[in-house]
Design a protein around this motif. Structure first.
Motif, short mmCIF file in Angstrom:
data_model
loop_
_atom_site.label_atom_id
_atom_site.label_comp_id
_atom_site.label_asym_id
_atom_site.label_seq_id
_atom_site.Cartn_x
_atom_site.Cartn_y
_atom_site.Cartn_z
N SER A 277 0.48 -1.00 -0.29
CA SER A 277 0.24 -0.05 0.20
C SER A 277 0.75 1.78 -0.27
N LEU A 278 0.25 2.68 -0.31
CA LEU A 278 0.87 3.73 0.27
C LEU A 278 1.43 3.77 0.86
N GLY A 279 1.36 3.47 2.68
CA GLY A 279 1.72 3.50 3.02
C GLY A 279 3.06 3.02 4.08
N ASP A 280 3.28 1.39 3.19
CA ASP A 280 4.03 0.85 2.82
C ASP A 280 5.25 1.06 2.63
N LEU A 281 5.08 2.60 1.36
CA LEU A 281 6.27 3.11 0.30
C LEU A 281 7.18 3.96 0.32
N GLN A 282 8.27 3.11 0.50
CA GLN A 282 9.58 4.41 1.23
C GLN A 282 9.73 5.16 -0.07
N GLY B 203 -0.86 9.06 3.07
CA GLY B 203 -0.48 8.22 4.07
C GLY B 203 0.63 7.78 3.38
N VAL B 204 1.61 8.39 3.04
CA VAL B 204 2.95 8.21 3.02
C VAL B 204 3.94 8.84 3.36
N SER B 205 4.28 8.52 5.06
CA SER B 205 4.89 8.59 5.93
C SER B 205 6.49 8.78 5.70
N ARG B 206 7.12 7.49 5.39
CA ARG B 206 8.54 7.43 5.44
C ARG B 206 8.89 8.47 3.90
N VAL B 207 9.56 9.60 4.09
CA VAL B 207 10.22 10.87 3.05
C VAL B 207 11.38 10.94 3.46
N GLN B 208 12.45 10.69 2.71
CA GLN B 208 13.57 11.58 2.95
C GLN B 208 13.22 12.69 1.26
#
Length: 261
Positions: free
Chosen positions: A2-7, A29-34
């Motif tokens: 899901s989008l939430g799993d995407l880094q 819902g994308v929380s892992r972002v650099q």
């Protein structure tokens, strides 16, 4: 996935644009972002921890987005990472290297959250291939892949291999493809349009009128947008046309339809 799993790794020098994209990602819902402003810093971070997808601007302080994706495609650890370009650039000669690199999506500015979400789902499709065939033993099918771009051939070949296709023959242009077709039977031809020596239209015309394999399905995957040229290809007998960049799900469906018809 899901989008939430995407880094996601974002490369954007503009503070205002970066904040816009970051807000959209958070809402999706994308929380892992650099986030990095320079391509060199982004590449170093990717090599340390490979991201699930890269979102980049075209014009960066230290190199162009085209150079960034080229560097990724020449790195064994990063060549499969989906690349999404966000740009207001419209000139074909500027965008074509991005299309040929195997980018999964080009998002035109201004864009909506829904358009960004579609690009991210396209990236997920590349990361999580689905079975495209039910009753066909695809490992025995032979595909001829014709494209003068090495990066594009690698990208499409990876997709074919993930579908279970093992016998893939490559040609750099239509003339080379004709030579291979003379003594090798194939089940599907995937070809680009713009190629030196013999382009995709000429190849389609040759197969349909002169080759002993005149009924083989032909799928054209191209960045060509001239409607007159594409109409001529359709008249020549191409089975289907798909734009570059393409969504993995769509190309899988087109290939499955062509092979299972």
């Amino acid at each position: 996935m899901s989008l939430g799993d995407l880094q996601v790794l974002l490369v954007e020098p503009s503070h205002m644009q970066a904040q816009l994209v970051l807000r959209m990602l958070a809402h999706l819902g994308v929380s892992r972002v650099q986030h990095y402003e320079r391509a060199g810093e982004a590449l170093a971070a990717m090599r340390e921890t490979r991201p699930g997808a890269v979102i980049s601007s075209l014009y960066l302080p230290d190199m162009a987005g085209t150079e960034l994706v080229t560097a990724m495609r020449h790195d064994e650890e990063l060549e499969r990472v989906p690349f999404i370009l966000i740009s207001s650039e419209t000139r074909p000669q500027v965008l074509d290297p991005i299309r040929q690199s195997g980018a999964c999506c080009i998002v035109a500015k201004p864009f909506t959250e829904a358009q960004l979400a579609r690009a991210l789902h396209s990236a997920i499709d590349l990361l999580t291939p689905e079975e495209a065939f039910d009753a066909v033993e695809v490992e025995h099918l032979r595909v001829l892949l014709v494209d003068d771009s090495y990066a594009s051939r690698r990208h499409i070949r990876r997709l074919l291999e993930e579908m279970g296709l093992e016998e893939i023959i490559e040609a750099e242009n239509g003339r080379e493809a004709v030579i291979k077709l003379a003594d090798t039977m194939v089940d599907l031809v995937l070809t680009d349009y713009n190629m030196p020596e013999m382009d995709g239209r000429a190849l389609v015309e040759y197969i349909r009128t002169q080759s002993w394999q005149g009924s083989v399905p032909i799928l054209m995957i191209t960045s060509e947008h001239d409607q007159g040229r594409l109409a001529a290809v359709e008249k020549a007998g191409v089975s289907a046309i798909c734009d570059k960049p393409f969504e993995a799900r769509n190309i899988r469906q087109l290939i499955a339809q062509s092979l299972c018809a």
